[in-house]
Write a protein that holds these residues in place. Structure first.
Motif, PDB file in Angstrom:
ATOM      1  N   ASN A 306       0.377  21.476  -5.948  1.00 56.07           N
ATOM      2  CA  ASN A 306       0.636  22.034  -4.619  1.00 56.07           C
ATOM      3  C   ASN A 306       0.547  21.050  -3.464  1.00 56.07           C
ATOM      4  O   ASN A 306       0.977  21.364  -2.357  1.00 56.07           O
ATOM      5  N   PHE A 307      -0.009  19.866  -3.701  1.00 58.49           N
ATOM      6  CA  PHE A 307      -0.219  18.934  -2.603  1.00 58.49           C
ATOM      7  C   PHE A 307       0.522  17.617  -2.824  1.00 58.49           C
ATOM      8  O   PHE A 307       0.822  17.233  -3.953  1.00 58.49           O
ATOM      9  N   THR A 308       0.804  16.957  -1.727  1.00 57.04           N
ATOM     10  CA  THR A 308       1.417  15.632  -1.752  1.00 57.04           C
ATOM     11  C   THR A 308       0.799  14.802  -0.642  1.00 57.04           C
ATOM     12  O   THR A 308       0.328  15.355   0.364  1.00 57.04           O
ATOM     13  N   VAL A 309       0.772  13.496  -0.805  1.00 55.61           N
ATOM     14  CA  VAL A 309       0.250  12.613   0.242  1.00 55.61           C
ATOM     15  C   VAL A 309       1.415  12.142   1.106  1.00 55.61           C
ATOM     16  O   VAL A 309       2.408  11.606   0.597  1.00 55.61           O
ATOM     17  N   GLU A 310       1.307  12.360   2.383  1.00 50.99           N
ATOM     18  CA  GLU A 310       2.345  11.961   3.322  1.00 50.99           C
ATOM     19  C   GLU A 310       1.761  11.059   4.401  1.00 50.99           C
ATOM     20  O   GLU A 310       0.597  11.221   4.788  1.00 50.99           O
ATOM     21  N   GLN A 311       2.581  10.124   4.889  1.00 52.07           N
ATOM     22  CA  GLN A 311       2.168   9.302   6.029  1.00 52.07           C
ATOM     23  C   GLN A 311       2.524  10.056   7.308  1.00 52.07           C
ATOM     24  O   GLN A 311       3.674  10.387   7.549  1.00 52.07           O
ATOM     25  N   LEU A 312       1.498  10.315   8.128  1.00 51.74           N
ATOM     26  CA  LEU A 312       1.721  11.073   9.362  1.00 51.74           C
ATOM     27  C   LEU A 312       2.136  10.171  10.509  1.00 51.74           C
ATOM     28  O   LEU A 312       2.916  10.572  11.365  1.00 51.74           O
ATOM     29  N   PHE A 313       1.604   8.985  10.555  1.00 46.52           N
ATOM     30  CA  PHE A 313       2.122   7.968  11.475  1.00 46.52           C
ATOM     31  C   PHE A 313       1.742   6.591  10.947  1.00 46.52           C
ATOM     32  O   PHE A 313       0.737   6.428  10.271  1.00 46.52           O
ATOM     33  N   PRO A 314       2.580   5.570  11.246  1.00 44.59           N
ATOM     34  CA  PRO A 314       2.375   4.237  10.674  1.00 44.59           C
ATOM     35  C   PRO A 314       1.399   3.403  11.494  1.00 44.59           C
ATOM     36  O   PRO A 314       0.950   3.813  12.573  1.00 44.59           O
ATOM     37  N   ASN A 354       4.340  20.211  10.246  1.00 46.69           N
ATOM     38  CA  ASN A 354       3.335  21.010  10.955  1.00 46.69           C
ATOM     39  C   ASN A 354       2.132  20.190  11.417  1.00 46.69           C
ATOM     40  O   ASN A 354       1.158  20.753  11.917  1.00 46.69           O
ATOM     41  N   TYR A 355       2.188  18.875  11.214  1.00 44.70           N
ATOM     42  CA  TYR A 355       1.122  17.986  11.690  1.00 44.70           C
ATOM     43  C   TYR A 355       1.646  17.140  12.843  1.00 44.70           C
ATOM     44  O   TYR A 355       2.707  16.529  12.744  1.00 44.70           O
ATOM     45  N   GLU A 356       0.905  17.123  13.931  1.00 40.93           N
ATOM     46  CA  GLU A 356       1.316  16.363  15.111  1.00 40.93           C
ATOM     47  C   GLU A 356       0.225  15.363  15.505  1.00 40.93           C
ATOM     48  O   GLU A 356      -0.970  15.689  15.436  1.00 40.93           O
ATOM     49  N   PRO A 357       0.634  14.141  15.903  1.00 43.89           N
ATOM     50  CA  PRO A 357      -0.370  13.161  16.353  1.00 43.89           C
ATOM     51  C   PRO A 357      -0.995  13.587  17.672  1.00 43.89           C
ATOM     52  O   PRO A 357      -0.329  14.183  18.529  1.00 43.89           O
ATOM     53  N   GLY A 383      -9.755   4.308  21.802  1.00 42.20           N
ATOM     54  CA  GLY A 383      -9.736   5.703  21.405  1.00 42.20           C
ATOM     55  C   GLY A 383      -9.310   5.853  19.961  1.00 42.20           C
ATOM     56  O   GLY A 383      -9.368   4.903  19.174  1.00 42.20           O
ATOM     57  N   VAL A 384      -8.852   7.060  19.613  1.00 42.10           N
ATOM     58  CA  VAL A 384      -8.375   7.326  18.255  1.00 42.10           C
ATOM     59  C   VAL A 384      -7.095   8.150  18.316  1.00 42.10           C
ATOM     60  O   VAL A 384      -6.848   8.869  19.288  1.00 42.10           O
ATOM     61  N   MET A 385      -6.276   8.005  17.273  1.00 39.77           N
ATOM     62  CA  MET A 385      -5.111   8.856  17.111  1.00 39.77           C
ATOM     63  C   MET A 385      -5.431   9.817  15.976  1.00 39.77           C
ATOM     64  O   MET A 385      -5.584   9.416  14.818  1.00 39.77           O
ATOM     65  N   SER A 386      -5.585  11.074  16.316  1.00 37.08           N
ATOM     66  CA  SER A 386      -5.929  12.093  15.339  1.00 37.08           C
ATOM     67  C   SER A 386      -4.682  12.916  15.027  1.00 37.08           C
ATOM     68  O   SER A 386      -3.575  12.563  15.434  1.00 37.08           O
ATOM     69  N   VAL A 387      -4.862  13.999  14.277  1.00 39.70           N
ATOM     70  CA  VAL A 387      -3.734  14.885  13.977  1.00 39.70           C
ATOM     71  C   VAL A 387      -4.146  16.322  14.235  1.00 39.70           C
ATOM     72  O   VAL A 387      -5.306  16.694  14.087  1.00 39.70           O
ATOM     73  N   GLU A 388      -3.178  17.104  14.637  1.00 35.62           N
ATOM     74  CA  GLU A 388      -3.376  18.542  14.842  1.00 35.62           C
ATOM     75  C   GLU A 388      -2.452  19.296  13.897  1.00 35.62           C
ATOM     76  O   GLU A 388      -1.280  18.940  13.744  1.00 35.62           O
ATOM     77  N   TYR A 389      -3.013  20.317  13.256  1.00 36.37           N
ATOM     78  CA  TYR A 389      -2.212  21.120  12.335  1.00 36.37           C
ATOM     79  C   TYR A 389      -1.700  22.361  13.057  1.00 36.37           C
ATOM     80  O   TYR A 389      -2.472  23.094  13.685  1.00 36.37           O
ATOM     81  N   GLY A 401     -17.171  16.953   8.403  1.00 34.68           N
ATOM     82  CA  GLY A 401     -17.158  17.932   9.482  1.00 34.68           C
ATOM     83  C   GLY A 401     -16.320  17.491  10.658  1.00 34.68           C
ATOM     84  O   GLY A 401     -16.024  18.255  11.562  1.00 34.68           O
ATOM     85  N   SER A 402     -15.910  16.205  10.673  1.00 38.77           N
ATOM     86  CA  SER A 402     -15.049  15.699  11.730  1.00 38.77           C
ATOM     87  C   SER A 402     -13.708  15.326  11.126  1.00 38.77           C
ATOM     88  O   SER A 402     -13.556  15.259   9.911  1.00 38.77           O
ATOM     89  N   ASN A 403     -12.721  15.077  11.978  1.00 37.20           N
ATOM     90  CA  ASN A 403     -11.382  14.763  11.499  1.00 37.20           C
ATOM     91  C   ASN A 403     -11.323  13.329  11.014  1.00 37.20           C
ATOM     92  O   ASN A 403     -11.202  12.398  11.799  1.00 37.20           O
ATOM     93  N   ALA A 404     -11.414  13.134   9.713  1.00 37.08           N
ATOM     94  CA  ALA A 404     -11.348  11.790   9.155  1.00 37.08           C
ATOM     95  C   ALA A 404      -9.912  11.297   9.056  1.00 37.08           C
ATOM     96  O   ALA A 404      -9.675  10.124   8.790  1.00 37.08           O
ATOM     97  N   GLY A 405      -8.948  12.184   9.244  1.00 39.86           N
ATOM     98  CA  GLY A 405      -7.545  11.787   9.206  1.00 39.86           C
ATOM     99  C   GLY A 405      -7.132  11.212  10.542  1.00 39.86           C
ATOM    100  O   GLY A 405      -6.381  11.826  11.305  1.00 39.86           O
ATOM    101  N   GLN A 406      -7.604  10.026  10.839  1.00 46.25           N
ATOM    102  CA  GLN A 406      -7.317   9.410  12.125  1.00 46.25           C
ATOM    103  C   GLN A 406      -7.392   7.894  12.030  1.00 46.25           C
ATOM    104  O   GLN A 406      -7.903   7.342  11.066  1.00 46.25           O
ATOM    105  N   ALA A 407      -6.843   7.236  13.029  1.00 46.37           N
ATOM    106  CA  ALA A 407      -6.884   5.770  13.095  1.00 46.37           C
ATOM    107  C   ALA A 407      -7.337   5.359  14.491  1.00 46.37           C
ATOM    108  O   ALA A 407      -7.113   6.077  15.475  1.00 46.37           O
ATOM    109  N   ASP A 408      -7.975   4.206  14.578  1.00 45.67           N
ATOM    110  CA  ASP A 408      -8.387   3.693  15.885  1.00 45.67           C
ATOM    111  C   ASP A 408      -7.159   3.315  16.703  1.00 45.67           C
ATOM    112  O   ASP A 408      -6.155   2.815  16.169  1.00 45.67           O
ATOM    113  N   VAL A 409      -7.242   3.554  18.001  1.00 46.54           N
ATOM    114  CA  VAL A 409      -6.206   3.118  18.943  1.00 46.54           C
ATOM    115  C   VAL A 409      -6.747   1.900  19.680  1.00 46.54           C
ATOM    116  O   VAL A 409      -7.838   1.950  20.256  1.00 46.54           O
TER     117      VAL A 409
END
Length: 448
Positions: A306-314, A354-357, A383-389, A401-409
């Motif tokens: 049911n799941f796949t790994v996708e790149q949300l932003f490079p 359905n995921y937005e930076p 800062g950080v670039m996170s994602v919103e579902y 408990g925090s959004n680990a799906g993020q990268a430093d800005v």
């Protein structure tokens, strides 16, 4: 019965049928909202890279984990190796405590000789492959001098790694009552190691991430100890074993009378690695060995089907809404900002749109006007670039408990501080610009 009464009965029957027809789909939809059913006291499924929880049930209850506690012993061994505190080829001779525990064949053990000499690597393999309890205590003594000292290290490391619900009382995961009255000082005979499913998954994630070489040992199906003892791996989902599952290459089983059938698994297919945990799995037969593998299979099937790994932003991604940050007192008046790494995570297939930076600027780095103060170094974190579902699939959050799906800005370039002359001219320009703006505003007021 009169025609009128028949009509009333028919109307009532029709109404009842209509109500049930409306309720039944709701009940079915409610059942369908729970994606899988795992027969265990607690269970969790996690994307190993991001820490995103793909499924969870009762994940924060602190429960006995049996020999899965050895994952922390493994972590501290590998950490000590990497820091140069111990070496793979250094030797250890068992003391009376380790010798006696290692002779209990009712427990998982390689029998150690009282006058024997064993390398750290041999002891580590016995623990990681065969869950050898005497070997685990031996390693604790090598690292900390005593198991008592070692359990303090275990609890301190758990806190450092961000675990929340745990208690380590020995290096093995045995019930203290199995330690023949020789349990670590400060603990009692009725204690054993406990953790939540979330914390077990988090510890496993850190073990795999910080020391990926551990997979080489965890994936060994069988090996012979130096004394000739056969060491079959209790992880029966490894290649060639009875519950072989494609992609499984670790991690740790556990079972005691109170913990029941427990298993932390990790499996990788393509670019997706997942971690699953089941605590006190059951199939209703009272079997303490196989339920953990049956329930784990459900979790892994659910993940890979049911799941796949996708790149949300490079890497080097810039927010369209705010590609720059203003800079005060610099040679340049702004600096471009971008991500320092890509963000990938597991998600339901077809859900990428359905995921937005989401850009989150660290306001503590800015002045009251929202500016960076020069000089600004290239690569400085702002800062950080996170994602919103934005979709409708059930979300379980992240391990921490925090959004680990993020990268430093970070800043794309450096900005040097302007010299005194430039700053002075800007000040003068600003002064006259203020006068001019005031004057033009006044003149415009004459003609209103």
């Amino acid at each position: 019965m009169s025609i009128m009464k028949l009509k009333r009965c028919f109307a009532v029957l029709l109404a009842v049928t209509l109500v049930f027809s409306l309720i039944t789909p709701l009940r079915q939809a409610s059942a369908a909202s729970d994606p899988i059913s795992i027969s265990a006291k607690a269970s969790i499924l996690v994307d190993a890279a991001s820490g995103k929880i793909l499924y969870g049930n009762n994940i924060d209850e602190q429960l006995p984990v049996a020999s899965m506690a050895k994952a922390m012993t493994e972590y501290l061994v590998l950490e000590s190796i990497h820091k140069g505190k111990i070496k793979w080829d250094q030797t250890y001779t068992p003391d009376e405590y380790v010798y006696k525990i290692s002779q209990i064949r009712g427990l998982s053990n390689v029998p150690l000789r009282r006058d024997g000499s064993y390398t750290v690597r041999e002891l580590y393999e016995a623990m990681a492959i065969y869950s050898a309890n005497g070997a685990a205590i031996a390693l604790a003594e090598v690292i900390a001098g005593s198991e008592t000292n070692f359990i303090k290290m275990m609890n301190d490391k758990a806190k450092q790694l961000g675990l929340k619900r745990y208690e380590f009382v020995n290096a093995t995961g045995l019930e203290n009552s199995d330690l023949m009255g020789m349990q670590p000082e400060g603990t009692t005979a009725d204690q054993e190691n406990t953790m939540s499913a979330r914390d077990m998954a988090l510890l496993s994630q850190r073990l795999i991430t910080d020391y990926p070489e551990m997979i080489e040992t965890a994936s060994i199906s069988r090996k012979t100890f130096k004394e000739g003892t056969d060491m079959p791996n209790y992880n029966w989902m490894l290649k060639g074993l009875i519950y072989e599952y494609p992609g499984v290459d670790g991690l740790k089983t556990g079972s005691t009378s109170s913990a029941g059938s427990c298993f932390t698994a990790t499996a990788k297919r393509g670019n997706m690695r997942v971690i699953s945990v089941v605590l006190n799995a059951t199939d209703g037969t009272g079997d303490i060995k196989t339920p953990r593998f049956k329930e784990t299979k459900k979790l892994l099937d659910y993940a890979f089907n049911n799941f796949t790994v996708e790149q949300l932003f490079p890497k080097n991604y810039q927010s369209k809404k705010q590609p720059t940050v203003p800079v005060v007192d610099g040679k340049g008046k702004e600096v471009a900002i971008q991500t320092n790494a890509p963000v990938e995570m597991a998600m339901h297939k077809g859900e990428k749109e359905n995921y937005e930076p989401k850009l989150i600027i660290d306001k503590s780095k800015l002045n009251d006007k929202g500016e960076l103060s020069a000089p600004v170094k290239k690569g400085a974190k702002v800062g950080v670039m996170s994602v919103e579902y934005k979709g409708k699939e059930k979300q379980y959050g992240y391990l921490t408990g925090s959004n680990a799906g993020q990268a430093d800005v970070v800043t794309k370039d450096s900005v040097e501080k302007a010299n005194w002359f430039v700053l002075m001219m800007r000040g003068i320009g600003g002064f006259f610009a203020g006068i001019w703006n005031g004057a033009t505003s006044g003149i415009q007021g004459w003609f209103k």
